[in-house]
Write a protein that holds these residues in place. Structure first.
Motif, PDB file in Angstrom:
ATOM      1  N   GLY A 396       0.854  -1.202   0.000  1.00 32.93           N
ATOM      2  CA  GLY A 396       0.000   0.000   0.000  1.00 32.93           C
ATOM      3  C   GLY A 396       0.876   1.233   0.000  1.00 32.93           C
ATOM      4  O   GLY A 396       1.891   1.294   0.701  1.00 32.93           O
ATOM      5  N   GLY A 397       0.521   2.158  -0.861  1.00 37.91           N
ATOM      6  CA  GLY A 397       1.197   3.440  -0.865  1.00 37.91           C
ATOM      7  C   GLY A 397       2.644   3.418  -1.307  1.00 37.91           C
ATOM      8  O   GLY A 397       3.423   4.310  -1.004  1.00 37.91           O
ATOM      9  N   LEU A 398       3.034   2.391  -2.049  1.00 38.83           N
ATOM     10  CA  LEU A 398       4.434   2.296  -2.451  1.00 38.83           C
ATOM     11  C   LEU A 398       4.828   3.370  -3.468  1.00 38.83           C
ATOM     12  O   LEU A 398       6.007   3.582  -3.721  1.00 38.83           O
ATOM     13  CB  LEU A 398       4.730   0.918  -3.038  1.00 38.83           C
ATOM     14  CG  LEU A 398       4.819  -0.248  -2.044  1.00 38.83           C
ATOM     15  CD1 LEU A 398       5.306  -1.495  -2.754  1.00 38.83           C
ATOM     16  CD2 LEU A 398       5.739   0.089  -0.901  1.00 38.83           C
ATOM     17  N   ALA A 399       3.833   4.045  -4.052  1.00 36.67           N
ATOM     18  CA  ALA A 399       4.141   5.007  -5.115  1.00 36.67           C
ATOM     19  C   ALA A 399       5.062   6.110  -4.619  1.00 36.67           C
ATOM     20  O   ALA A 399       5.979   6.538  -5.330  1.00 36.67           O
ATOM     21  CB  ALA A 399       2.850   5.606  -5.662  1.00 36.67           C
ATOM     22  N   THR A 400       4.871   6.545  -3.406  1.00 39.01           N
ATOM     23  CA  THR A 400       5.732   7.608  -2.892  1.00 39.01           C
ATOM     24  C   THR A 400       7.094   7.066  -2.508  1.00 39.01           C
ATOM     25  O   THR A 400       8.118   7.726  -2.664  1.00 39.01           O
ATOM     26  CB  THR A 400       5.093   8.245  -1.644  1.00 39.01           C
ATOM     27  OG1 THR A 400       4.669   7.179  -0.791  1.00 39.01           O
ATOM     28  CG2 THR A 400       3.915   9.107  -2.031  1.00 39.01           C
ATOM     29  N   GLN A 401       7.093   5.803  -2.044  1.00 39.51           N
ATOM     30  CA  GLN A 401       8.348   5.192  -1.604  1.00 39.51           C
ATOM     31  C   GLN A 401       9.235   4.827  -2.791  1.00 39.51           C
ATOM     32  O   GLN A 401      10.444   5.013  -2.766  1.00 39.51           O
ATOM     33  CB  GLN A 401       8.012   3.949  -0.772  1.00 39.51           C
ATOM     34  CG  GLN A 401       9.190   3.267  -0.154  1.00 39.51           C
ATOM     35  CD  GLN A 401       9.779   4.112   0.955  1.00 39.51           C
ATOM     36  OE1 GLN A 401       9.101   4.929   1.572  1.00 39.51           O
ATOM     37  NE2 GLN A 401      11.065   3.947   1.179  1.00 39.51           N
ATOM     38  N   MET A 402       8.628   4.266  -3.852  1.00 40.76           N
ATOM     39  CA  MET A 402       9.396   3.773  -5.000  1.00 40.76           C
ATOM     40  C   MET A 402       8.810   4.354  -6.286  1.00 40.76           C
ATOM     41  O   MET A 402       8.165   3.646  -7.058  1.00 40.76           O
ATOM     42  CB  MET A 402       9.341   2.244  -5.060  1.00 40.76           C
ATOM     43  CG  MET A 402       9.778   1.561  -3.776  1.00 40.76           C
ATOM     44  SD  MET A 402       9.362  -0.206  -3.770  1.00 40.76           S
ATOM     45  CE  MET A 402      10.569  -0.834  -4.906  1.00 40.76           C
ATOM     46  N   PRO A 403       9.032   5.604  -6.549  1.00 40.15           N
ATOM     47  CA  PRO A 403       8.379   6.228  -7.719  1.00 40.15           C
ATOM     48  C   PRO A 403       8.806   5.620  -9.052  1.00 40.15           C
ATOM     49  O   PRO A 403       7.960   5.372  -9.924  1.00 40.15           O
ATOM     50  CB  PRO A 403       8.809   7.689  -7.613  1.00 40.15           C
ATOM     51  CG  PRO A 403       9.959   7.712  -6.684  1.00 40.15           C
ATOM     52  CD  PRO A 403       9.814   6.549  -5.767  1.00 40.15           C
ATOM     53  N   LYS A 470      -2.373   4.892   1.636  1.00 40.02           N
ATOM     54  CA  LYS A 470      -1.420   5.282   2.669  1.00 40.02           C
ATOM     55  C   LYS A 470      -0.268   4.275   2.677  1.00 40.02           C
ATOM     56  O   LYS A 470      -0.456   3.089   2.527  1.00 40.02           O
ATOM     57  CB  LYS A 470      -2.127   5.284   4.019  1.00 40.02           C
ATOM     58  CG  LYS A 470      -1.476   6.158   5.046  1.00 40.02           C
ATOM     59  CD  LYS A 470      -2.430   6.326   6.244  1.00 40.02           C
ATOM     60  CE  LYS A 470      -1.646   6.540   7.510  1.00 40.02           C
ATOM     61  NZ  LYS A 470      -0.887   5.380   7.938  1.00 40.02           N
ATOM     62  N   LEU A 471       0.935   4.785   2.847  1.00 39.39           N
ATOM     63  CA  LEU A 471       2.101   3.898   2.880  1.00 39.39           C
ATOM     64  C   LEU A 471       2.069   3.054   4.145  1.00 39.39           C
ATOM     65  O   LEU A 471       1.903   3.563   5.249  1.00 39.39           O
ATOM     66  CB  LEU A 471       3.392   4.726   2.851  1.00 39.39           C
ATOM     67  CG  LEU A 471       4.680   3.914   2.934  1.00 39.39           C
ATOM     68  CD1 LEU A 471       4.862   3.082   1.683  1.00 39.39           C
ATOM     69  CD2 LEU A 471       5.874   4.822   3.138  1.00 39.39           C
ATOM     70  N   ASN A 472       2.179   1.779   3.948  1.00 45.09           N
ATOM     71  CA  ASN A 472       2.302   0.859   5.079  1.00 45.09           C
ATOM     72  C   ASN A 472       3.675   1.081   5.711  1.00 45.09           C
ATOM     73  O   ASN A 472       4.698   0.929   5.052  1.00 45.09           O
ATOM     74  CB  ASN A 472       2.133  -0.561   4.537  1.00 45.09           C
ATOM     75  CG  ASN A 472       2.100  -1.590   5.648  1.00 45.09           C
ATOM     76  OD1 ASN A 472       2.564  -1.325   6.746  1.00 45.09           O
ATOM     77  ND2 ASN A 472       1.536  -2.745   5.343  1.00 45.09           N
ATOM     78  N   LEU A 478      11.986   0.506   2.000  1.00 41.39           N
ATOM     79  CA  LEU A 478      12.223  -0.118   0.690  1.00 41.39           C
ATOM     80  C   LEU A 478      12.965   0.841  -0.238  1.00 41.39           C
ATOM     81  O   LEU A 478      12.640   2.028  -0.315  1.00 41.39           O
ATOM     82  CB  LEU A 478      10.900  -0.517   0.046  1.00 41.39           C
ATOM     83  CG  LEU A 478      10.154  -1.673   0.684  1.00 41.39           C
ATOM     84  CD1 LEU A 478       8.980  -2.075  -0.184  1.00 41.39           C
ATOM     85  CD2 LEU A 478      11.067  -2.853   0.935  1.00 41.39           C
ATOM     86  N   GLN A 479      13.955   0.299  -0.937  1.00 38.82           N
ATOM     87  CA  GLN A 479      14.728   1.119  -1.877  1.00 38.82           C
ATOM     88  C   GLN A 479      14.082   1.068  -3.259  1.00 38.82           C
ATOM     89  O   GLN A 479      13.448   0.089  -3.623  1.00 38.82           O
ATOM     90  CB  GLN A 479      16.154   0.560  -1.991  1.00 38.82           C
ATOM     91  CG  GLN A 479      16.922   0.560  -0.697  1.00 38.82           C
ATOM     92  CD  GLN A 479      17.250   1.952  -0.259  1.00 38.82           C
ATOM     93  OE1 GLN A 479      17.750   2.745  -1.044  1.00 38.82           O
ATOM     94  NE2 GLN A 479      16.951   2.284   0.999  1.00 38.82           N
ATOM     95  N   ASP A 480      14.287   2.121  -4.020  1.00 38.32           N
ATOM     96  CA  ASP A 480      13.795   2.121  -5.393  1.00 38.32           C
ATOM     97  C   ASP A 480      14.749   1.291  -6.277  1.00 38.32           C
ATOM     98  O   ASP A 480      15.729   0.727  -5.789  1.00 38.32           O
ATOM     99  CB  ASP A 480      13.685   3.561  -5.898  1.00 38.32           C
ATOM    100  CG  ASP A 480      12.579   3.694  -6.949  1.00 38.32           C
ATOM    101  OD1 ASP A 480      12.148   2.642  -7.457  1.00 38.32           O
ATOM    102  OD2 ASP A 480      12.172   4.818  -7.230  1.00 38.32           O
ATOM    103  N   LEU A 481      14.466   1.266  -7.563  1.00 35.90           N
ATOM    104  CA  LEU A 481      15.233   0.437  -8.492  1.00 35.90           C
ATOM    105  C   LEU A 481      16.727   0.759  -8.442  1.00 35.90           C
ATOM    106  O   LEU A 481      17.112   1.920  -8.306  1.00 35.90           O
ATOM    107  CB  LEU A 481      14.731   0.676  -9.918  1.00 35.90           C
ATOM    108  CG  LEU A 481      13.278   0.306 -10.182  1.00 35.90           C
ATOM    109  CD1 LEU A 481      12.902   0.681 -11.608  1.00 35.90           C
ATOM    110  CD2 LEU A 481      13.052  -1.157  -9.954  1.00 35.90           C
ATOM    111  N   ASP A 482      17.557  -0.290  -8.579  1.00 33.10           N
ATOM    112  CA  ASP A 482      18.992  -0.031  -8.681  1.00 33.10           C
ATOM    113  C   ASP A 482      19.430  -0.167 -10.144  1.00 33.10           C
ATOM    114  O   ASP A 482      18.609  -0.458 -11.030  1.00 33.10           O
ATOM    115  CB  ASP A 482      19.789  -0.957  -7.755  1.00 33.10           C
ATOM    116  CG  ASP A 482      19.607  -2.416  -8.120  1.00 33.10           C
ATOM    117  OD1 ASP A 482      19.205  -2.696  -9.265  1.00 33.10           O
ATOM    118  OD2 ASP A 482      19.858  -3.275  -7.259  1.00 33.10           O
ATOM    119  N   LEU A 483      20.707   0.030 -10.380  1.00 38.22           N
ATOM    120  CA  LEU A 483      21.212   0.098 -11.756  1.00 38.22           C
ATOM    121  C   LEU A 483      20.920  -1.176 -12.541  1.00 38.22           C
ATOM    122  O   LEU A 483      20.468  -1.142 -13.683  1.00 38.22           O
ATOM    123  CB  LEU A 483      22.723   0.364 -11.731  1.00 38.22           C
ATOM    124  CG  LEU A 483      23.350   0.465 -13.110  1.00 38.22           C
ATOM    125  CD1 LEU A 483      22.779   1.649 -13.867  1.00 38.22           C
ATOM    126  CD2 LEU A 483      24.863   0.569 -13.001  1.00 38.22           C
TER     127      LEU A 483
END
Lengths: 533, 504
Positions: A396-403, A470-472, A478-483
């Motif tokens: 839930g709410g991962l959009a802000t965490q991992m755009p 809402k972000l859980n 959680l990190q966003d995408l890496d290389l």
């Protein structure tokens, strides 16, 4: 390109890599991975060379002389007595408009899945050796033009796949691996019987004028090669072609997987490690539909015409059933697996139309589903690597965490739903346009269109549950995408966009072959001229 | 019998004579050497090799030895020297060489080191029995050869006496064997009563006459089939197989599963083809004398045998026992090929046998190597073995895949020719049953691989390393299994040159 064995190279390069890897000490994990990477990169380069030198006008399908990059050598030739006759097996490779998209797809997906395999850390040597063996099997299926050779490649994939799921898979990996193996073998043993039956019924003239039984697919497509008393000969009034068609079709249908033979797929997908899921959805499923196009359709055109309605019906069941089951899933990966079932239904529907538009849509859908679903499985793998769960409701709410992640998954989802501008739209639209134009399957097509709606439902609902709201707090680290993940996802996203905007890049490759295939399938009607965008 | 005819006969049985001489040499050397008997197995290999060379050198010649019967135009003997017999002799001798090589490293055989002379002498007895059996065309000679083979194998099955199961195996084997050979002898005597001869060729010409009592003949043939069925472990004569295979030393188990089965099939081919075929059509199909429906019997036996063998193998945890049931299943496939009653069916049997010998011997050898180190044949003790001994693991993968019949292994080519023959005979329903059986068999073969690779090693799992010699022997079996899967032309060509049966 004359005389350069490019298809042999693209097929057996992985085996060469496998042998190299087997001779490396198992502690040299980095070198093993690099070897495999080099091999798959070379494969993509070779595929690009193939495409660059591909003659768009040559039709192939059942004309030996218009196949391209052909390599044909006598492999086995056994002279029998008066009984049994001469046996002839060719090492016969070649590509046409039907297979070149699949060769490209295999090369691309193999490379991407290999990059995704970089994180494999346990029994590295075995993993990459088996991976490359699998690669050879897949590539071989798409370039083989001799039924025997086709069958060998077809079976060659089973064992590596069994181990790749069984050793590196999830908690129920043993069950999933054996289920996959037994299901596929069940299909392929029937294929073996049909293959032998065809072999007995047809014969080909050798250089010295004698007749020899043959496994050559192109010779099997030519009705004048059949003996009047052959058991699968169209000239024989008591032939068993109908039963043989069904048996062969079941063999391919299990691989697609077509309802009701689909139950191995969710298990295999859920348990397989991410790269293997990618391979499975990206390439393996296409073998089923490719086999139908390459073997069932041209060898049994009259039965295909009779059964086209049923193929369409099963396509519809796949579409609706897969979507409904996907709607009920709580496991992210299982959801994608069932969406695969649903999307492969479009391929069946497009093929059942037996029109140029529909079949072009089907082949395009095979390619697009390969890239889109590969992307989806990679994305599921990304989140699973970080969160170690795939429970949709738990996020839930991962959009802000991992755009960035959200961005890619949105592209993939919208492509799968069939949003205009992305590749999925074109192929699904072509399938529906083609199928709708055929009065017999119009009702089926209309019902199937509901699948798009259902697809939008489960995809958007999933998007909402995972990324919006809402972000859980549990996932605030959680990190966003890496290389590495960008390297895997960006090329696929580019392909999805490119084919959405300029689908002719791929359509033009197959148009001549598809036109011709439709022509030989419907000998009485006029050919629909090629389509343009 | 005049002297030239005797001379002629002796010339035709040179391989058997050489074999007998080596048998005597083995016994004598065993008596001379008191404690160090290491040389005996090598001597045994030498004997088999020399015999093999003699067989090869006379492979394309043919003739009857010991002429006992004649019709107005032809003379028939008790012993047919022909390419078919030559094929089986070569197969049996090659298998014997491998078995002796196995025994050199086998820990079971090392423990009975002092009695090893007797062991090899008994093996020679078995080989002699089999060599005569595959050439015999007279029911009496068939019976005598079968008894020579059987008596030697009863003793060998219980030879090591290391475990209780050993003696149990031998006793069980003997009781079943004696009963079935008794039944067979009864059948032979009825046939003699019906026809007045024991020579298969004469029986053939008499069966074509009008005055045969069909019912009595049916009874007699069924009784004879009891004896043959016992040797090839066809259901319902298979009950001894799992127990004997599990109890006997592994080397002997492997031997019984390949060599004596081959001899049994040679016998079956001869009895049917010489005794009951009126003529062979140009399309390779045999036209039977309408006195007995061989096709129905063989199809029934085959379906029962393969299905029961495969279904029983599913539940086995002891690998030797599992391979025993698997070998019953393979016998079922072989009977199916024969049930086509055609020349291509016989070709399929022979091709299948070559490949079956390779993969089955290999599988048993790996079980032996592992059992020698861990002392167990239980499938649970194979957990994680694939990682500790990758050479054995990979070899076993190839062999088991070949036993399933998947390309690119020799087993697939065997199955391919089998199905070619079966579909050519238009036996579609049994073909479907056979392929479904193949799918079932996948499960239990894969179960072994599952334990070796998919299950984590428990703490008690020992690391197993094959020695250099063992690796070489194993490679001699594994490499051809792969090679013939990719290029099988020479094998098929050789087999086709060997299917000539004398006088048919």
């Amino acid at each position: 390109m004359e005389g350069f064995p490019i298809l042999t190279l693209i097929t057996f390069l992985p085996i060469l890599g496998m042998v190299l890897i087997l001779f490396m000490p198992s502690v040299q994990k980095q070198w093993i991975k690099i070897t495999a990477l080099v091999v798959t990169i070379l494969q993509v380069v070779l595929a690009a060379v193939l495409l660059a030198n591909f003659n768009y006008e040559a039709v192939g399908v059942n004309q030996a002389e218009t196949f391209q990059f052909v390599e044909q050598f006598r492999w086995i030739e056994i002279y029998g007595g008066s009984w049994l006759g001469t046996i002839k097996i060719d090492y016969f490779l070649g590509v046409d408009g039907l297979s070149i998209p699949m060769v490209l797809l295999t090369a691309i997906i193999s490379l991407i899945a290999l990059i995704s395999s970089w994180k494999i850390d346990n029994a590295v040597k075995g993993y990459f050796a088996l991976y490359l063996l699998l690669d050879t099997g897949m590539m071989g299926v798409f370039v083989a033009l001799d039924f025997f050779l086709f069958y060998v490649f077809w079976e060659l994939m089973l064992l590596p796949m069994y181990f790749l799921i069984g050793i590196w898979g999830g908690p129920r990996k043993e069950y999933a691996a054996i289920k996959f193996f037994i299901y596929t073998l069940l299909g392929s043993v029937f294929m073996l019987l049909v293959m032998i039956g065809l072999y007995f019924s047809a014969s080909e003239k050798l250089g010295d004028g004698t007749l020899a039984h043959t496994f050559n697919l192109l010779a099997l497509m030519d009705q004048s090669n059949y003996a009047p008393d052959g058991i699968l000969s169209p000239l024989n009034p008591h032939n068993l072609r109908f039963i043989a068609y069904i048996a062969l079709f079941v063999g391919f249908a299990i691989k697609i997987p077509m309802f009701p033979f689909h139950t191995w797929l969710p298990d295999a997908h859920v348990e397989a490690p991410t790269p293997i899921s990618v391979i499975l959805a990206g390439v393996l499923l296409k073998m089923g539909t490719y086999g139908i196009l390459r073997i069932s359709f041209p060898i049994f055109p009259e039965i295909t015409r009779d059964l086209a309605w049923y193929i369409g019906l099963f396509g519809m069941i796949n579409i609706i059933y897969g979507a409904l089951v996907a709607l009920a899933q709580k496991d992210f990966k299982k959801l994608i697996a069932y969406s695969s079932v649903s999307h492969m239904g479009y391929v069946l529907l497009g093929m059942a139309s037996l029109t140029t538009v529909g079949m072009t849509g089907a082949i395009l859908q095979m390619f697009n589903h390969g890239t889109i679903t590969a992307m989806l499985f990679l994305l599921v793998g990304v989140i699973y690597d970080r969160a170690h769960t795939r429970d949709i409701n738990g996020f839930g709410g991962l959009a802000t965490q991992m755009p960035a992640y959200t961005g890619y998954i949105t592209v993939a989802f919208f492509a799968a739903i069939g949003l205009p501008g992305l590749s999925g739209f074109i192929s699904e639209a072509l399938v529906f346009v083609g199928a709708f134009g055929v009065p017999e399957i119009r009702t089926i097509t209309i019902i199937s269109a509901l699948g798009i709606l259902l697809g939008a439902c489960y995809m958007l609902w999933t998007l909402q549950r995972i990324f919006f709201g809402k972000l859980n707090e549990k996932w605030s680290s959680l990190q966003d995408l890496d290389l590495r993940e960008y390297i895997m996802l960006v090329p696929l996203a580019i392909i999805v966009l490119l084919l959405g905007i300029y689908p002719s890049a791929l359509i033009d490759v197959m148009t001549s072959s598809v036109n011709y295939l439709v022509e030989i399938m419907l000998p009485t009607t006029t050919t629909i001229s090629s389509i343009g965008f | 019998m005049d002297l030239t005819s005797l001379n002629n006969s002796l010339r035709l049985i040179t391989p058997e004579i050489i074999l007998s001489i080596f048998l005597v040499i083995v016994v004598v050397v065993d008596l001379i050497l008191k404690s160090n008997k290491k040389v005996i197995p090598y001597l045994a290999v030498l004997g088999f090799a020399v015999t093999g060379i003699v067989v090869i050198s006379s492979l394309d010649s043919s003739g009857f030895a010991f002429i006992t019967a004649s019709t107005s135009s032809k003379q028939f003997g008790m012993f047919a020297h022909d390419p078919l017999g030559g094929f089986f002799k070569l197969l049996i001798l090659s298998v014997s060489i491998f078995i002796v090589l196995f025994t050199i490293t086998s820990s079971e055989i090392k423990q009975i080191h002092l009695r090893s002379g007797e062991f090899y002498a008994l093996m020679y007895g078995m080989v002699l029995g089999m060599m005569v059996l595959v050439s015999a065309v007279d029911l009496i000679l068939i019976y005598v050869a079968l008894e020579l083979l059987s008596l030697s194998s009863y003793v060998l099955a219980g030879f090591t006496k290391l475990r209780d199961r050993n003696s149990e195996a031998a006793l069980k084997y003997m009781i079943y064997g004696v009963v079935s050979s008794g039944l067979m002898l009864f059948g032979i005597s009825i046939v003699y009563g019906l026809t007045g001869t024991t020579n298969l060729y004469l029986i053939n010409s008499l069966l074509q006459g009008p005055q045969i009592n069909i019912l009595t003949l049916l009874f007699a043939v069924l009784l004879i089939m009891a004896g043959v069925g016992f040797k090839i472990s066809a259901v319902p004569f298979h009950f001894w197989t799992p127990d004997v295979y599990e109890g006997a030393p592994i080397t002997i188990t492997a031997y019984l599963s390949v060599a004596s089965k081959a001899a049994g099939f040679a016998l079956l081919i001869r009895v049917i083809q010489i005794g009951f075929v009126s003529f062979v059509g140009s399309d390779g199909f045999w036209n039977l004398i309408p006195v007995f429906d061989w096709k129905a019997l063989l199809v029934l036996l085959s379906v029962l045998t393969m299905t029961l063998g495969n279904l029983s193998a599913l539940w086995q945890n002891n690998l030797k026992r599992m391979l025993a049931y698997s070998s019953i299943a393979h016998a079922g496939y072989l009977i199916l090929a024969l049930a086509t009653l055609s020349t291509q069916g016989v070709v399929a049997v022979l091709i299948y046998f070559i490949f079956y010998a390779l993969m089955n011997l290999g599988a048993f050898y790996i079980v032996m190597i592992i059992a020698d180190r861990t002392g167990s044949e239980d499938i649970d003790d194979y957990d994680g073995l694939g990682y500790t001994s990758s050479f054995l693991g990979v070899s076993l993968i190839i062999l088991l895949v070949s036993l399933v019949g998947l390309p690119p292994t020799a087993g697939f080519i065997g199955k391919l020719y089998l199905f070619i023959a079966v579909l050519d005979a238009e036996m579609y329903v049994v073909a479907v049953i056979a392929v479904l059986n193949t799918v079932v068999s996948l499960y239990y073969y894969l179960r072994v691989l599952k334990h070796m690779y998919l299950t984590k090693a428990s703490d008690s799992t020992q690391s197993v390393r094959a020695s250099g010699g063992e690796k070489i022997i194993l490679l001699l079996l594994v490499v051809p299994t792969l090679l013939f899967g990719i290029y099988f032309q020479p094998i098929v060509d050789f087999t086709k040159s060997c299917i000539t049966v004398l006088g048919v």
